[in-house]
Motif scaffolding. Structure first.
Motif, mmCIF file in Angstrom:
data_model
loop_
_atom_site.group_PDB
_atom_site.id
_atom_site.type_symbol
_atom_site.label_atom_id
_atom_site.label_comp_id
_atom_site.label_asym_id
_atom_site.label_seq_id
_atom_site.Cartn_x
_atom_site.Cartn_y
_atom_site.Cartn_z
ATOM 1 N N LEU A 16 -30.086 1.317 -31.256
ATOM 2 C CA LEU A 16 -30.246 1.370 -30.651
ATOM 3 C C LEU A 16 -31.906 2.077 -30.978
ATOM 4 C CD1 LEU A 16 -30.358 1.291 -27.347
ATOM 5 C CD2 LEU A 16 -29.385 3.631 -27.555
ATOM 6 N N GLU A 19 -34.387 -0.845 -31.990
ATOM 7 C CA GLU A 19 -34.450 -1.636 -30.940
ATOM 8 C C GLU A 19 -35.427 -1.506 -29.844
ATOM 9 O OE1 GLU A 19 -30.792 -2.455 -28.783
ATOM 10 O OE2 GLU A 19 -30.194 -4.237 -30.031
ATOM 11 N N ASP A 55 -27.456 7.751 -24.355
ATOM 12 C CA ASP A 55 -26.521 6.352 -24.476
ATOM 13 C C ASP A 55 -24.612 7.200 -23.924
ATOM 14 O OD1 ASP A 55 -24.800 4.759 -25.770
ATOM 15 O OD2 ASP A 55 -25.238 4.694 -27.655
ATOM 16 N N PRO A 85 -21.839 -2.439 -21.975
ATOM 17 C CA PRO A 85 -20.997 -3.181 -20.829
ATOM 18 C C PRO A 85 -20.239 -2.572 -19.718
ATOM 19 C CG PRO A 85 -22.114 -4.319 -23.238
ATOM 20 C CD PRO A 85 -22.217 -2.936 -23.383
ATOM 21 N N ARG A 255 -27.138 -0.850 -20.759
ATOM 22 C CA ARG A 255 -27.707 -1.030 -22.651
ATOM 23 C C ARG A 255 -28.150 -1.976 -23.060
ATOM 24 N NH1 ARG A 255 -26.402 -0.725 -28.154
ATOM 25 N NH2 ARG A 255 -26.231 1.698 -28.872
ATOM 26 N N GLU A 256 -28.087 -3.203 -22.665
ATOM 27 C CA GLU A 256 -29.012 -3.951 -22.501
ATOM 28 C C GLU A 256 -29.886 -4.124 -22.692
ATOM 29 O OE1 GLU A 256 -25.890 -5.877 -19.482
ATOM 30 O OE2 GLU A 256 -25.873 -4.662 -21.537
ATOM 31 N N THR A 259 -34.149 -1.803 -23.672
ATOM 32 C CA THR A 259 -36.029 -1.779 -24.551
ATOM 33 C C THR A 259 -37.095 -1.854 -23.134
ATOM 34 O OG1 THR A 259 -35.361 -4.253 -23.937
ATOM 35 C CG2 THR A 259 -35.223 -3.426 -26.392
#
Length: 706
Positions: A16, A19, A55, A85, A255-256, A259
């Motif tokens: 993470l 990313e 997180d 997810p 979480r995706e 960024t």
């Protein structure tokens, strides 16, 4: 470059971090990590952060709640929760989950199959327009709906209690089979009907924050451990997060989308969008009264200004009378005051002539099918914002309107920013033009009287040889005039460079002679500071094409800089190395050096390092910029290697003409050379030269100058 903010990432794994790092750097944020919430709390007490990102997969719920409480009490930073997810199945008794509208296929089949209470916290749009209720009805799911979450937990708990009681009663009282005599006498046991249940699924109108929804879910699961709750929304998670940051509330993201934290933080905190977004006005034009009524009610409840009409001519007058943000037009024929027919497409074209930024959504009748298809195709060709087929659910229309208005807002905001940027660029060009003209004018006007001062001070010095005191004064005048002449020359060269008129006379050039002449001029200055000044040239230097005066100016500038920034007893060396395609000329010193942070800026005009400012006696900080421009006009480029407190090595390369490069014999190594000098990459390739030779080892670090 100082970051515009720091972001603390809590409990994240290396994946993470990797990313998020590029987007943080791109938005000028510094990303800092912390292993857990406890360590993060300590850092927040002593350091300043623009945002904290948790997180959720690695930070326990209790710690997340504590961090949310800290943000609410103390403030000063944005808070992001990154959700892993989610498993949306109602069979899993998980904490509150976000459910995007429209619902996933097959989801309501699972809701119908489970025996546990299911709660949908529906945002206002979905609730008012009956979007989620209609889906539940179509799926055959019985439900209750509530206008407010107040008392919802208590009511659901009562429903769950009744359901449990009825279940126990059914299991405890097994029906007895009636005997022969009971049947004959007609005395079968009478059974009372069970108390009617309102349902195990609840749809609640919910307009509060995500934090409030989480609190309600916690209370619900504490009261009914088997219950599951979903927050149903039509809003994009990123857009919701921006709104949360603006309002100072915790922002929740999948979480995706990690960024995009830097983007959200920029939009949420940026002063570029400080202006409040005005209340948006919607015009509905259609002769289907139920449709107009239903859409108007939904839009008004969401805070839009709404006007309606079933007359095309009146709609055009309204558009001209006051501005609207969006118009929803019926695609079928609309009665006009003149009794003529005006289709929705034609009306859209006329409205766009009045306001090119007007958002337009076309509402088409489904039948006849061919006409509907033609209308939709035409809407696409004209670039309208959407085309919907009737009957239109209010939730679908609201979603389409929200998207269209957001696109309009972003488009207009981009136009505003572009105009501001163009205006700034125009003003900057005017300032730069004035500055260049000012330098040229001042330099020209100062140069003439300065030449006279230099000439007369020399004559005065010759006539005062027998008078030491007067001669000393004349010498001071002459030296000051020479210094001023150098400064003016730099301004003249800068003005010439920026106007593209710097004169460089390219011709045959003997580099060794140029270096020898420069050394003879600079030797006196080096001797005064007791600095060892030497040159190291190979036995053979090929003839070059260049301007001896300009190249001499570059070498002299590098040499005087090196001497000026080297303490007494130091060493300065002019080094030359010959390669097949290039001749490398450098000046190495044992001076104060330049920090890594300042190295990229040494070529900027007027730039001087802090260390250099304490030692420099005169100068504008233009020498290196001018030198680099001169070298680039010769088809080469300049480079630098430096270490603070150790020294610097400034060097430049000049192309070797092919005619001279072919027969050249290998140069004999000079005894003072230590290792090969690697040339810097050329910013513009020399016209006739071949590709550079393979790079040699880089030179040792050495020191500064500006």
């Amino acid at each position: 470059m100082n970051p515009k903010g720091r972001v603390l990432l809590v409990g994240a794994d290396p994946v993470l971090v990797n990313e998020m790092a590029p987007s943080m750097i791109g938005r000028e944020f510094e990303l800092v990590t912390s292993q857990d919430a406890k360590a993060a709390g300590v850092r927040l007490a002593t350091e300043s952060f623009s945002a904290v990102v948790l997180d959720a997969a690695r930070v326990p719920p209790a710690d997340r709640e504590a961090m949310a409480k800290l943000q609410k009490e103390r403030g000063g930073f944005a808070l992001f929760m990154l959700e892993p997810p989610a498993n949306l199945s109602p069979m899993q008794p998980l904490p509150l989950r976000r459910l995007m509208w429209p619902l996933p296929p097959g989801f309501l089949d699972q809701v119908r199959a489970v025996e546990v209470p299911v709660v949908f916290l529906a945002e206002q749009t979905l609730y008012i327009t009956q979007g989620i209720q209609n889906e539940l009805r179509r799926a055959g799911v019985a439900f209750i709906q509530m206008e407010s979450p107040v008392g919802a937990v208590e009511m659901l708990a009562e429903q769950a209690r009744l359901a449990d009681e009825q279940k126990r009663e059914r299991e405890a009282s097994k029906p007895k089979a009636a005997g022969f005599w009971e049947k004959l006498a007609g005395k079968e046991e009478e059974r009372l009907p069970e108390q009617a249940m309102l349902g195990k699924v609840a749809v609640i109108r919910f307009s509060q924050t995500w934090a409030d929804a989480v609190a309600l879910d916690a209370k619900l699961r504490q009261t009914i451990p088997t219950a599951v709750a979903y927050a149903v929304t039509t809003l994009d998670p990123v857009r919701s997060a921006v709104a949360a940051v603006k309002g100072g509330a915790p922002a929740v993201l999948p979480r995706e989308a990690a960024t995009r934290v830097a983007e959200i933080l920029t939009d949420g905190l940026s002063a570029a969008r400080t202006g409040a977004r005005e209340k948006e006005r919607v015009l509905i034009v259609d002769n289907d009264i139920p449709t107009v009524s239903r859409l108007s009610e939904a839009l008004l409840s969401l805070g839009y200004e709404v006007e309606t009409t079933n007359d095309g001519d009146e709609a055009q007058k309204l558009i001209q009378k006051k501005p609207f943000h969006l118009a929803a037009l019926g695609g079928s024929a609309i009665e006009t005051a003149s009794a003529a027919k005006a289709t929705g497409v034609r009306l859209a074209l006329k409205m766009r002539e009045v306001d090119k930024n007007l958002c337009i959504i076309l509402m088409m009748d489904q039948f006849p099918v061919q006409e509907a298809l033609k209308g939709v195709t035409r809407a696409v060709e004209l670039g309208l914002d959407d085309a919907l087929l009737k009957p239109i659910e209010a939730s679908r229309m609201v979603l389409s309107i929200q998207r269209a208005l957001e696109k309009r807002f972003l488009r207009l905001d981009n136009d505003r920013l572009r105009k501001e940027a163009e205006e700034s660029a125009k003003k900057l060009a005017e300032v730069n033009g004035f500055q260049t003209k000012f330098f040229a004018t001042v330099a020209h006007d100062v140069k003439n009287p300065l030449t006279a001062i230099l000439g007369y001070s020399e004559v005065l010095g010759m006539r005062l040889k027998d008078k030491p005191d007067e001669l000393k004064c004349a010498s001071h005048i002459h030296n000051a005039a020479k210094t001023l002449n150098l400064l003016v020359s730099d301004l003249v060269d800068l003005a010439a460079i920026e106007s593209g008129k710097l004169r460089v006379e390219i011709g045959a050039m003997d580099l060794a002679s140029v270096i020898s002449e420069v050394k003879s001029r600079v030797d006196v200055v080096a001797g005064r500071k007791q600095i060892q000044f030497s040159s190291a040239l190979p036995a053979v230097v090929p003839p070059l094409q260049g301007d001896p005066n300009r190249i001499g100016q570059v070498i002299q500038n590098l040499s005087t800089n090196a001497i000026q920034y080297t303490k007494e007893g130091g060493k300065v060396t002019i080094e030359v190395q010959v390669q097949p395609e290039w001749v490398i000329v450098g000046v190495r010193d044992t001076g104060i050096g330049i920090s890594k942070e300042d190295l990229p800026r040494v070529w900027e005009r007027f730039f001087q390092t802090k260390e250099a400012q304490t030692m420099r006696k005169a100068g504008f900080g233009l020498g290196l910029k001018i030198s680099r421009e001169i070298v680039q006009m010769h088809g080469g480029d300049m480079g630098i290697e430096s270490e603070l407190g150790v020294g610097s090595f400034f060097y430049f390369k000049l192309p070797v003409p092919k005619a001279a490069a072919a027969p050249a014999a290998p140069a004999a190594p000079a005894p003072t050379m230590i290792r090969q000098i690697q040339p810097p990459p050329a910013t513009q390739p020399p016209a006739p030269s071949a590709p550079p030779a393979p790079p040699a080892a880089p030179p040792p670090p050495a020191a500064p100058g500006t």
